[in-house]
Scaffold this motif. Sequence first.
Motif, PDB file in Angstrom:
ATOM      1  N   GLU A 132      -9.994  -0.785   5.293  1.00  0.00           N
ATOM      2  CA  GLU A 132      -9.001   0.043   4.615  1.00  0.00           C
ATOM      3  C   GLU A 132      -9.353   0.331   3.156  1.00  0.00           C
ATOM      4  O   GLU A 132      -9.046   1.390   2.646  1.00  0.00           O
ATOM      5  N   PHE A 133      -9.976  -0.641   2.501  1.00  0.00           N
ATOM      6  CA  PHE A 133     -10.118  -0.416   1.059  1.00  0.00           C
ATOM      7  C   PHE A 133     -11.522  -0.508   0.476  1.00  0.00           C
ATOM      8  O   PHE A 133     -11.709  -0.249  -0.707  1.00  0.00           O
TER       9      PHE A 133
ATOM     10  N   ARG B 240      -2.040  -8.294   4.145  1.00  0.00           N
ATOM     11  CA  ARG B 240      -1.149  -7.874   5.211  1.00  0.00           C
ATOM     12  C   ARG B 240      -0.264  -9.023   5.649  1.00  0.00           C
ATOM     13  O   ARG B 240      -0.707 -10.144   5.796  1.00  0.00           O
TER      14      ARG B 240
ATOM     15  N   ASP C  50       0.824  -1.206   0.000  1.00  0.00           N
ATOM     16  CA  ASP C  50       0.000   0.000   0.000  1.00  0.00           C
ATOM     17  C   ASP C  50       0.862   1.261   0.000  1.00  0.00           C
ATOM     18  O   ASP C  50       1.636   1.499   0.912  1.00  0.00           O
TER      19      ASP C  50
ATOM     20  N   ASN D 203      -4.965 -12.161   2.984  1.00  0.00           N
ATOM     21  CA  ASN D 203      -5.348 -11.369   1.824  1.00  0.00           C
ATOM     22  C   ASN D 203      -6.870 -11.357   1.704  1.00  0.00           C
ATOM     23  O   ASN D 203      -7.502 -12.400   1.801  1.00  0.00           O
TER      24      ASN D 203
ATOM     25  N   HIS E 102      -6.415  -6.673  -0.954  1.00  0.00           N
ATOM     26  CA  HIS E 102      -5.523  -6.035   0.001  1.00  0.00           C
ATOM     27  C   HIS E 102      -4.958  -7.140   0.857  1.00  0.00           C
ATOM     28  O   HIS E 102      -5.666  -8.084   1.189  1.00  0.00           O
TER      29      HIS E 102
ATOM     30  N   LEU F  17      -8.529  -4.995   6.982  1.00  0.00           N
ATOM     31  CA  LEU F  17      -8.188  -4.831   5.568  1.00  0.00           C
ATOM     32  C   LEU F  17      -9.406  -4.327   4.793  1.00  0.00           C
ATOM     33  O   LEU F  17      -9.310  -3.420   3.965  1.00  0.00           O
TER      34      LEU F  17
ATOM     35  N   LEU G 147      -1.148  -3.248  -6.601  1.00  0.00           N
ATOM     36  CA  LEU G 147      -1.092  -4.129  -5.441  1.00  0.00           C
ATOM     37  C   LEU G 147      -0.895  -5.576  -5.866  1.00  0.00           C
ATOM     38  O   LEU G 147      -1.402  -5.985  -6.909  1.00  0.00           O
TER      39      LEU G 147
ATOM     40  N   GLN H 135     -10.686  -6.200  -6.382  1.00  0.00           N
ATOM     41  CA  GLN H 135      -9.663  -5.463  -5.640  1.00  0.00           C
ATOM     42  C   GLN H 135      -9.192  -6.350  -4.521  1.00  0.00           C
ATOM     43  O   GLN H 135      -9.986  -7.095  -3.946  1.00  0.00           O
TER      44      GLN H 135
END
Length: 405
Positions: A331-332, A309, A41, A294, A307, A328, A81, A305
């Motif tokens: 966040e998105f 960590r 990110d 993920n 994201h 997560l 990403l 999409q």
Amino acid sequence: MKKIIMHIDVNNAFLSWSACDMLKHGYKIDIRNINSIIGGDEKQRSGIVLAKSENAKKFGIKTAETIYSAKKKCNNLQVFLPDFRVYSHYSNAMYKILCDYSDKIERFSIDECFLDYTYSQKLFGTADECAKKISNRIYTELGFTVNVGIGDNKLLAKMASDLEKPNKICTIYKNEIKDKMWILPIEELFMTGRKSVPKLHNLNIFTIGDLANFDLKILKKTFGKMGMQMYEYANGIDDSDVDNSRQEYKGIGNSITTNVDILNKSIAYNILLSISELVGKRLRAENKYTNVINVQLKSADFVTQSHQRKLLNSTNITKEIYNVAKELFDEFWNGQPIRSFGIRLDELQDDKDGQISFLADERLKEKSNKLDKVIDNTRNKYGNNIIKRAVFLDNVIPNMLNKEK
Ligand SMILES: [Mg+2]
């Protein structure tokens, strides 16, 4: 029979695979041909470069540097990403093609395989011819290029695949070691750690050839057991077998496609919890812990999409997986209607590293662990629907569970 081994290595795997996936989904630009990187990110200064395009490389951008510093080097740099669901899809697809040419294949990493070609020559011709076939098939069927190294053992095949890049087929057979391998700097010998290099330089060892012809006793004295292995590798000696026990790229993922588009945050949370339970259960069934979580969302208009960590400590606890997934998601998610949710666990390992975890209270954690076990056991006995956590009772959870292949 004289062994013949191939090492197949995807060129710039993460960037290539992201590019292939984006083209497949209608993206007009091949990100391999622009100033682009794959990275974490960019809003977080800690995000790092995982892969870079050839163009980006020209700006001096390096793998593992921060995205912040990469952007300073190249101001129109495009950051994408990583998507490990896509990567494991392409990894599996490549493995499947390779399976047509041998039944002895070792998945060495997500983008590298060893293939034992010894008994396949009668069927598919010389290793060179077959390597061309393999490389062409991967390019035409999947859309990315590979390097193929060919040699008498795994080490030589691996070294050969690194000789020239990209999209190359190279050999290092025993009689070619001197000309092709000994001239290389010592840093390029497989398994030579960065820490060993200065020590080797101190011994006046600068090329692989220098090492191959060095006094073994001194090497053993300086490097212990590693000294022997380094010496053997430098001489092209490696008896290890292609280990075909790892047939699947290990990562665990599940997704849920809903029959109505989801707009409500608390329903979304509950769906994430139910997926966390599914992946958590599969993880515990394999006695593994995950290091990377993920989350993937597909919007009603089919835009995907994701994201992810990397965890500070590995886990196998549903509640911990869920907490990260929820964070997560927050966040998105931009409020768009969602039609599909997915969670994927990557970088699986066998042992818990046993450090402090997300749940500060270790006792609470132990409790979570026990609860997970009771739920798993009951579900194994009576099926997945027997236990529903209290939160589900208030909401209708949309149907269709897809176990990812
Ligand atoms: Mg590679």
